[in-house]
Motif scaffolding. Structure first.
Motif, PDB file in Angstrom:
ATOM      1  N   ARG A 109       0.846  -1.204   0.000  1.00 22.16           N
ATOM      2  CA  ARG A 109       0.000   0.000   0.000  1.00 22.16           C
ATOM      3  C   ARG A 109       0.880   1.253   0.000  1.00 22.16           C
ATOM      4  NH1 ARG A 109      -3.246   1.868   5.371  1.00 22.16           N
ATOM      5  NH2 ARG A 109      -1.084   1.778   6.064  1.00 22.16           N
ATOM      6  N   ASP A 110       0.657   2.138  -0.960  1.00 23.37           N
ATOM      7  CA  ASP A 110       1.496   3.335  -1.098  1.00 23.37           C
ATOM      8  C   ASP A 110       0.621   4.543  -1.410  1.00 23.37           C
ATOM      9  OD1 ASP A 110       3.142   5.424  -1.901  1.00 23.37           O
ATOM     10  OD2 ASP A 110       4.512   4.147  -3.056  1.00 23.37           O
ATOM     11  N   PRO A 111       0.196   5.262  -0.376  1.00 23.69           N
ATOM     12  CA  PRO A 111      -0.754   6.361  -0.577  1.00 23.69           C
ATOM     13  C   PRO A 111      -0.207   7.473  -1.466  1.00 23.69           C
ATOM     14  CG  PRO A 111       0.061   6.328   1.695  1.00 23.69           C
ATOM     15  CD  PRO A 111       0.535   5.065   1.045  1.00 23.69           C
ATOM     16  N   ILE A 112       1.096   7.710  -1.413  1.00 20.18           N
ATOM     17  CA  ILE A 112       1.672   8.789  -2.235  1.00 20.18           C
ATOM     18  C   ILE A 112       1.552   8.430  -3.708  1.00 20.18           C
ATOM     19  CG2 ILE A 112       3.834   9.977  -2.827  1.00 20.18           C
ATOM     20  CD1 ILE A 112       4.602   9.660   0.177  1.00 20.18           C
ATOM     21  N   LEU A 113       1.889   7.197  -4.019  1.00 20.07           N
ATOM     22  CA  LEU A 113       1.789   6.714  -5.401  1.00 20.07           C
ATOM     23  C   LEU A 113       0.340   6.751  -5.888  1.00 20.07           C
ATOM     24  CD1 LEU A 113       3.089   5.219  -7.872  1.00 20.07           C
ATOM     25  CD2 LEU A 113       2.443   3.091  -6.706  1.00 20.07           C
ATOM     26  N   LEU A 114      -0.580   6.290  -5.042  1.00 22.32           N
ATOM     27  CA  LEU A 114      -1.980   6.217  -5.455  1.00 22.32           C
ATOM     28  C   LEU A 114      -2.563   7.610  -5.681  1.00 22.32           C
ATOM     29  CD1 LEU A 114      -3.347   3.332  -3.175  1.00 22.32           C
ATOM     30  CD2 LEU A 114      -2.487   3.198  -5.522  1.00 22.32           C
ATOM     31  N   GLU A 115      -2.199   8.542  -4.814  1.00 18.96           N
ATOM     32  CA  GLU A 115      -2.710   9.914  -4.961  1.00 18.96           C
ATOM     33  C   GLU A 115      -2.207  10.513  -6.278  1.00 18.96           C
ATOM     34  OE1 GLU A 115      -3.251  14.092  -4.867  1.00 18.96           O
ATOM     35  OE2 GLU A 115      -1.266  13.150  -4.846  1.00 18.96           O
ATOM     36  N   ARG A 116      -0.943  10.258  -6.581  1.00 21.07           N
ATOM     37  CA  ARG A 116      -0.363  10.788  -7.824  1.00 21.07           C
ATOM     38  C   ARG A 116      -1.034  10.167  -9.054  1.00 21.07           C
ATOM     39  NH1 ARG A 116       6.005  10.379  -9.572  1.00 21.07           N
ATOM     40  NH2 ARG A 116       5.660  10.796 -11.797  1.00 21.07           N
ATOM     41  N   TRP A 156      -6.503   2.078  13.167  1.00 20.21           N
ATOM     42  CA  TRP A 156      -7.161   2.250  11.862  1.00 20.21           C
ATOM     43  C   TRP A 156      -8.002   3.522  11.853  1.00 20.21           C
ATOM     44  CZ3 TRP A 156      -9.366  -3.428  12.055  1.00 20.21           C
ATOM     45  CH2 TRP A 156      -8.290  -4.326  12.060  1.00 20.21           C
ATOM     46  N   VAL A 157      -8.651   3.795  12.989  1.00 21.84           N
ATOM     47  CA  VAL A 157      -9.461   5.013  13.086  1.00 21.84           C
ATOM     48  C   VAL A 157      -8.569   6.248  12.947  1.00 21.84           C
ATOM     49  CG1 VAL A 157     -10.930   6.385  14.607  1.00 21.84           C
ATOM     50  CG2 VAL A 157     -11.309   3.911  14.407  1.00 21.84           C
ATOM     51  N   LEU A 158      -7.352   6.168  13.484  1.00 18.36           N
ATOM     52  CA  LEU A 158      -6.422   7.299  13.348  1.00 18.36           C
ATOM     53  C   LEU A 158      -6.042   7.514  11.889  1.00 18.36           C
ATOM     54  CD1 LEU A 158      -4.044   7.073  16.447  1.00 18.36           C
ATOM     55  CD2 LEU A 158      -5.796   8.800  15.946  1.00 18.36           C
ATOM     56  N   GLU A 159      -5.868   6.420  11.137  1.00 24.09           N
ATOM     57  CA  GLU A 159      -5.591   6.583   9.699  1.00 24.09           C
ATOM     58  C   GLU A 159      -6.782   7.249   9.011  1.00 24.09           C
ATOM     59  OE1 GLU A 159      -2.219   3.309   8.534  1.00 24.09           O
ATOM     60  OE2 GLU A 159      -4.285   2.812   7.953  1.00 24.09           O
ATOM     61  N   ASP A 162      -6.657  11.054  10.394  1.00 21.53           N
ATOM     62  CA  ASP A 162      -5.477  11.898  10.158  1.00 21.53           C
ATOM     63  C   ASP A 162      -4.779  11.621   8.841  1.00 21.53           C
ATOM     64  OD1 ASP A 162      -6.040  12.761  12.672  1.00 21.53           O
ATOM     65  OD2 ASP A 162      -4.463  11.605  13.662  1.00 21.53           O
ATOM     66  N   GLY A 163      -5.047  10.475   8.217  1.00 22.84           N
ATOM     67  CA  GLY A 163      -4.332  10.099   7.003  1.00 22.84           C
ATOM     68  C   GLY A 163      -3.349   8.968   7.274  1.00 22.84           C
ATOM     69  N   ILE A 164      -2.907   8.352   6.183  1.00 22.12           N
ATOM     70  CA  ILE A 164      -2.074   7.151   6.243  1.00 22.12           C
ATOM     71  C   ILE A 164      -0.598   7.533   6.133  1.00 22.12           C
ATOM     72  CG2 ILE A 164      -1.502   5.007   5.028  1.00 22.12           C
ATOM     73  CD1 ILE A 164      -4.455   5.121   3.919  1.00 22.12           C
ATOM     74  N   ASP A 165       0.202   7.001   7.033  1.00 20.20           N
ATOM     75  CA  ASP A 165       1.668   7.149   6.953  1.00 20.20           C
ATOM     76  C   ASP A 165       2.113   8.603   6.794  1.00 20.20           C
ATOM     77  OD1 ASP A 165       1.731   4.389   7.045  1.00 20.20           O
ATOM     78  OD2 ASP A 165       2.101   4.129   4.893  1.00 20.20           O
TER      79      ASP A 165
END
Ligand SMILES: [Zn+2]
Length: 348
Positions: A109-116, A156-159, A162-165
């Motif tokens: 899972r890579d949120p930066i890649l997915l957002e881009r 998980w609720v914090l993600e 606040d967002g992931i990683d």
């Protein structure tokens, strides 16, 4: 863009659309008139999802947690984008608007890649929170074994909040993974944590499951926690050979997801979807290819399975079986919008 426009575009101008009402009607009961989904670029209305692939993968890293924590295999995001972006644009040209990336935490899972990729492709992309015990717990970080269910849910609720990683990317659902047999102790904790996190966030629980024994034990735990089966997706249900189990779960209003559509499985998948349709349960069915992906550690990401087979072979095969445009729309548009809409689904 309105759902009707999308569907006329993809299923032909003659398609008369009677969908969308159901998803809204369900949500209106107690959760407000406009159900939302969370994409990697932020919140949007569920009925903006359009044609949706509910379970595919952009990138995967199959290192175990221990290997990854010691020395994560590197990859170059620019290179991944170069490889994957054309595939996503191809999908978009087929009329797809939303791509649910089912890659679990500690499987790439890579949120930066997915957002881009969402930004550059124009597709809506969803990502996950949660933990994945399939593959014999090898992708679980150590705290999953020591945390309580409440503490796990809190992570998980914090993600979600606040967002992931450290990014601002928020999850669109809770992805859990199970080994397929009777629930182990850690699996029981995972599904309980899923229930707790669902009650706090309204996020749907997508559970990599397979056989029915695990599926129904999960449903039992959810019920005990007061979470309705419609908040839960039975992922890889095609790996349960007894279709009466799919029917039983769908009657309880769980989502039954038949994944892994490929050229060889075409007859099996068409058969399963047709059977559920004939039982009047098409509105509980999700379908996917479970395809992709850029495989970290392989040159150029390795050999990927196409995202487009659903459009080029599977839907034509359903049409040949007499599926109407409205039924295709149920599978590709209405069901995904309802399944991923964010709302608490209690049993009370
Ligand atoms: Zn998958």
């Amino acid at each position: 863009m309105h759902r009707r426009d999308l569907v006329q575009g993809i299923f032909g101008a003659a398609a008369i659309l009677v969908v969308g009402g159901r998803a809204r009607a369900l949500a209106r009961d107690e959760y407000g008139p406009e159900p939302q989904v969370m994409t990697v670029r932020g919140q949007m209305h569920a009925d903006q999802m359009g044609v949706t692939l509910v379970h595919e993968h952009i990138l995967a890293n199959f290192q175990t947690y221990a290997e990854w924590a010691k020395a994560p295999l590197p990859y170059d995001r620019d290179e991944v984008v170069k490889v994957v972006l054309p595939r996503l644009l191809g999908l978009k040209a087929r009329g797809c608007r939303t791509f649910v990336d089912a890659t679990a935490a500690y499987l790439g899972r890579d949120p930066i890649l997915l957002e881009r990729l969402a930004r550059e492709s124009g597709l809506n992309i969803l990502t996950v929170t949660g933990n994945y015990a399939a593959f014999d717990n090898t992708h679980l970080p150590p705290w999953v074994f020591t945390d309580t269910a409440e503490a796990l849910a809190e992570r998980w609720v914090l993600e979600w909040k606040d967002g992931i990683d450290g990014t601002r990317v928020r999850p669109g659902f809770i992805k859990l993974g199970f080994n397929g047999g009777p629930l182990s102790e850690v699996e029981r904790k995972l599904i309980r944590a899923g229930a707790i996190a669902h009650k706090r966030t309204g996020l749907t629980i997508g559970a990599h499951t397979g056989p029915a024994v695990s599926a129904f034990e999960q449903l039992e735990v959810l019920e005990k926690e007061g979470v309705h089966p419609s908040a839960w997706i039975w992922i890889h249900a095609q790996n349960e050979p007894d279709v009466t189990r799919h029917i039983a779960a769908a009657r309880r209003q769980a989502w039954v997801e038949f994944d892994g559509i490929d050229a060889k499985s075409m007859d099996q998948h068409v058969g399963l979807v047709t059977r559920l349709r004939d039982e009047g349960l098409l509105n509980r069915v999700l379908i996917s290819q479970d395809a992709g992906w850029y495989n970290v550690g392989q040159a150029g990401g390795g050999q990927a399975r196409s995202y487009e087979l659903i459009f080029t072979q599977f839907l034509p095969a359903l049409r040949a079986k007499g599926f109407t445009p409205a039924e295709i729309n149920t599978l590709m548009v209405a069901n995904p919008a309802e399944a991923f809409a964010i709302r608490q689904r209690g049993t009370a």
